[in-house]
Scaffold this motif. Sequence first.
Motif, mmCIF file in Angstrom:
data_model
loop_
_atom_site.group_PDB
_atom_site.id
_atom_site.type_symbol
_atom_site.label_atom_id
_atom_site.label_comp_id
_atom_site.label_asym_id
_atom_site.label_seq_id
_atom_site.Cartn_x
_atom_site.Cartn_y
_atom_site.Cartn_z
ATOM 1 N N GLY A 94 0.797 -1.221 0.000
ATOM 2 C CA GLY A 94 0.000 0.000 0.000
ATOM 3 C C GLY A 94 0.829 1.270 0.000
ATOM 4 O O GLY A 94 0.494 2.245 -0.674
ATOM 5 N N LYS A 95 1.917 1.262 0.753
ATOM 6 C CA LYS A 95 2.773 2.448 0.834
ATOM 7 C C LYS A 95 3.404 2.752 -0.541
ATOM 8 O O LYS A 95 3.464 3.902 -0.966
ATOM 9 N N ALA A 96 3.840 1.716 -1.239
ATOM 10 C CA ALA A 96 4.443 1.888 -2.566
ATOM 11 C C ALA A 96 3.405 2.361 -3.583
ATOM 12 O O ALA A 96 3.711 3.162 -4.469
ATOM 13 N N ARG A 97 2.146 1.881 -3.441
ATOM 14 C CA ARG A 97 1.079 2.341 -4.337
ATOM 15 C C ARG A 97 0.817 3.829 -4.156
ATOM 16 O O ARG A 97 0.716 4.582 -5.125
ATOM 17 N N VAL A 98 0.707 4.268 -2.900
ATOM 18 C CA VAL A 98 0.457 5.680 -2.612
ATOM 19 C C VAL A 98 1.609 6.534 -3.128
ATOM 20 O O VAL A 98 1.388 7.599 -3.723
ATOM 21 N N LYS A 99 2.849 6.058 -2.964
ATOM 22 C CA LYS A 99 4.009 6.808 -3.457
ATOM 23 C C LYS A 99 3.947 6.946 -4.981
ATOM 24 O O LYS A 99 4.182 8.023 -5.532
ATOM 25 N N ALA A 100 3.599 5.861 -5.691
ATOM 26 C CA ALA A 100 3.499 5.909 -7.154
ATOM 27 C C ALA A 100 2.400 6.878 -7.589
ATOM 28 O O ALA A 100 2.574 7.648 -8.535
ATOM 29 N N LEU A 101 1.256 6.853 -6.880
ATOM 30 C CA LEU A 101 0.163 7.779 -7.187
ATOM 31 C C LEU A 101 0.610 9.232 -7.019
ATOM 32 O O LEU A 101 0.368 10.080 -7.881
ATOM 33 N N MET A 102 1.269 9.516 -5.904
ATOM 34 C CA MET A 102 1.707 10.887 -5.619
ATOM 35 C C MET A 102 2.813 11.323 -6.581
ATOM 36 O O MET A 102 2.830 12.471 -7.017
ATOM 37 N N ASP A 103 3.721 10.417 -6.919
ATOM 38 C CA ASP A 103 4.788 10.749 -7.878
ATOM 39 C C ASP A 103 4.197 11.092 -9.246
ATOM 40 O O ASP A 103 4.623 12.050 -9.895
ATOM 41 N N TYR A 104 3.213 10.317 -9.682
ATOM 42 C CA TYR A 104 2.579 10.568 -10.976
ATOM 43 C C TYR A 104 1.877 11.925 -10.961
ATOM 44 O O TYR A 104 2.033 12.727 -11.883
ATOM 45 N N ARG A 105 1.140 12.201 -9.901
ATOM 46 C CA ARG A 105 0.417 13.479 -9.805
ATOM 47 C C ARG A 105 1.405 14.649 -9.790
ATOM 48 O O ARG A 105 1.217 15.645 -10.485
ATOM 49 N N ARG A 106 2.459 14.522 -9.020
ATOM 50 C CA ARG A 106 3.487 15.579 -8.940
ATOM 51 C C ARG A 106 4.129 15.795 -10.317
ATOM 52 O O ARG A 106 4.316 16.925 -10.755
ATOM 53 N N TRP A 107 4.439 14.699 -10.996
ATOM 54 C CA TRP A 107 5.051 14.788 -12.321
ATOM 55 C C TRP A 107 4.104 15.487 -13.302
ATOM 56 O O TRP A 107 4.530 16.320 -14.092
ATOM 57 N N LEU A 108 2.800 15.150 -13.243
ATOM 58 C CA LEU A 108 1.825 15.803 -14.119
ATOM 59 C C LEU A 108 1.752 17.302 -13.847
ATOM 60 O O LEU A 108 1.710 18.098 -14.783
ATOM 61 N N ILE A 109 1.737 17.682 -12.587
ATOM 62 C CA ILE A 109 1.674 19.106 -12.237
ATOM 63 C C ILE A 109 2.879 19.843 -12.799
ATOM 64 O O ILE A 109 2.745 20.906 -13.403
ATOM 65 N N GLU A 110 4.058 19.261 -12.638
ATOM 66 C CA GLU A 110 5.269 19.889 -13.178
ATOM 67 C C GLU A 110 5.209 19.951 -14.704
ATOM 68 O O GLU A 110 5.523 20.967 -15.306
#
Length: 164
Positions: free
Chosen positions: A140-156
């Motif tokens: 679960g922790k790795a899933r949340v990290k991947a979700l947040m990384d993707y969102r952060r990357w999209l924002i940038e």
Amino acid sequence: MGDMAEGGTRMIEIHARVRYKTGTYIASGGGLRASCSAGPRMAIERLAEKLAARFDVPIYADIDWITGCEWQVLLDDREHLFAFCWQNGVIEFGEAVPEGALHVLDGTPFEVRDTIEATARLAHDVTTWLVPGVPEASDGKARVKALMDYRRWLIERLSVEGVA
């Protein structure tokens, strides 16, 4: 063909067929025809353009291959669309972000769907969009990290392109 009203928006669903004849793909549906020699998807896209003009919904046409030569064309005149994802990485679209989902991005239907289709991963069913890295995550922790990384990357990415 269905005409659905959702909170003042109109979405028109049309089932179309594509056939190949003498070097040309011919798409038909909704009482119209369009053709293209480049491929079946291009023929469907041309049909969608004609349908959008006919029904006066020019904003976005979502096109999905169903089976064999069957296609679904969804004409959508919403002015604003949200992309959100669930903990399993499945990305969905709607007029609001449901409770329990993570907001990914929002904007015009074209901008949102175009961005997701250009950056997300297509599942094996060829219709479901996934956040990259989530299906492979070990916990679960790795899933949340991947979700947040993707969102952060999209924002940038969107900030650089001027869409955000």
